[in-house]
Design an enzyme around this catalytic site. Structure first.
Site, PDB file in Angstrom:
ATOM      1  N   ARG A  87       3.982 -41.395  28.085  1.00  0.00           N
ATOM      2  CA  ARG A  87       3.327 -40.813  29.264  1.00  0.00           C
ATOM      3  C   ARG A  87       4.142 -41.048  30.526  1.00  0.00           C
ATOM      4  NH1 ARG A  87      -2.103 -40.942  27.027  1.00  0.00           N
ATOM      5  NH2 ARG A  87      -3.522 -39.880  28.422  1.00  0.00           N
ATOM      6  N   ARG A 126     -16.887 -32.834  25.878  1.00  0.00           N
ATOM      7  CA  ARG A 126     -16.466 -33.537  24.648  1.00  0.00           C
ATOM      8  C   ARG A 126     -17.479 -34.621  24.269  1.00  0.00           C
ATOM      9  NH1 ARG A 126     -10.621 -36.107  24.339  1.00  0.00           N
ATOM     10  NH2 ARG A 126     -11.241 -36.973  26.348  1.00  0.00           N
ATOM     11  N   ARG A 159     -17.221 -40.189  26.310  1.00  0.00           N
ATOM     12  CA  ARG A 159     -16.286 -41.245  26.697  1.00  0.00           C
ATOM     13  C   ARG A 159     -16.489 -41.576  28.172  1.00  0.00           C
ATOM     14  NH1 ARG A 159     -10.307 -39.629  24.526  1.00  0.00           N
ATOM     15  NH2 ARG A 159      -9.823 -40.139  26.677  1.00  0.00           N
ATOM     16  N   ARG A 170      -7.387 -38.871  36.198  1.00  0.00           N
ATOM     17  CA  ARG A 170      -6.519 -38.753  35.010  1.00  0.00           C
ATOM     18  C   ARG A 170      -5.545 -37.591  35.186  1.00  0.00           C
ATOM     19  NH1 ARG A 170     -10.827 -38.199  30.468  1.00  0.00           N
ATOM     20  NH2 ARG A 170      -9.032 -37.864  29.093  1.00  0.00           N
TER      21      ARG A 170
END
Ligand code: AP5
Length: 214
Positions: A87, A126, A159, A170
């Site tokens: 990353r 999600r 999450r 993010r």
């Protein structure tokens, strides 16, 4: 064969990795999964990582590189998909060095491209199984029974980092640290881009063609 699958949060890296594992026999290294396992085990590393992950920031390079090194050492001969790693440029260089030591260099870095406007919908919708980790989406791929995993019957949860305020952090971390890896891998001649929009199976078909031409 070793492949990096990278892209923004919610691009479908985990979804597509699961299919590559199931249908093409790859092994999987997801640093996000490894960190969540450490959190579940309530290890010191996990507790420190949780604070960072809940804020949408990146965990320090040396921590994730250590996790990957350990996992690679357990199966030095295997073909791996690296999902969510590297990353940062420091991680990308560390991965090159680790794979060079094993004599199994990286074949391709596949960038999964999705319009950023779609990512928040994918992430807020999600749901993941607390028990087996299977991933669903409340609209695109809902479970048969709301809140219950089709695979193992476990409870589906959101999450903690899939809340809108954390998602924006993010995405910021992705733009600052991970998007520049496109240039890093392009300069090595290893960058390939796969369109990540459309049905999951359509994306998988495009990805499979790219993997087959490796
Ligand atoms: P990590 O777990 O790696 O999260 P991420 O990269 O943000 O990626 P996601 O898991 O959110 O998304 P994905 O691309 O896998 O999408 P998915 O397939 O699930 O990392 C979490 C955190 O850990 C980081 O923020 C950081 O703090 C830390 N971390 C991890 N690795 C690190 C590292 N190397 N260095 C430093 N820190 C690190 O799909 C998303 C949703 O969309 C699902 O609901 C799915 O069903 C749905 N979906 C998928 N494909 C489609 C499609 N084609 N159409 C419609 N819906 C779709």
């Amino acid at each position: 064969m070793n492949l990096v699958l990278f892209g923004p949060p919610g691009a479908g890296k985990g979804t597509q990795s699961s299919l590559l594992i199931e249908r093409k026999g790859f092994n999987h290294i997801s640093t996000g999964d490894l960190l969540r396992e450490a959190i579940k085990a309530q290890s010191d590393l996990g507790m420190a990582a949780k604070k960072i992950m809940d804020q949408g920031q990146l965990v320090p390079d040396d921590v994730v590189i250590g996790l990957v090194k350990e996992k690679l050492a357990s199966k030095p001969e295997a073909s791996f998909i690296f999902d969510g790693f590297p990353r940062t440029e420091a991680q990308a260089k560390a991965l090159d060095a680790l794979l060079e030591d094993l004599g199994r260099p990286l074949n391709k870095a596949i960038f999964l491209e999705v319009d950023h406007k779609k990512l928040t919908d994918r992430l807020t919708g999600r749901r993941v199984c607390q028990k087996c980790g299977a991933t669903f989406h409340i609209h695109a791929s809902p479970p048969q029974k709301e809140g219950v995993c089709d695979v193992c019957g476990g409870e589906l949860i959101q999450r903690p980092d899939d809340k809108e305020e954390v998602i924006s952090k993010r995405l910021e971390a992705y733009m600052n640290s991970t998007a520049p890896l496109k240039d890093f891998y392009a300069s090595q001649g290893k960058l390939k881009t796969v369109e990540g929009e459309g049905e999951v199976e359509e994306v998988f078909s495009r990805l499979s063609q790219e993997v087959a031409s490796t």
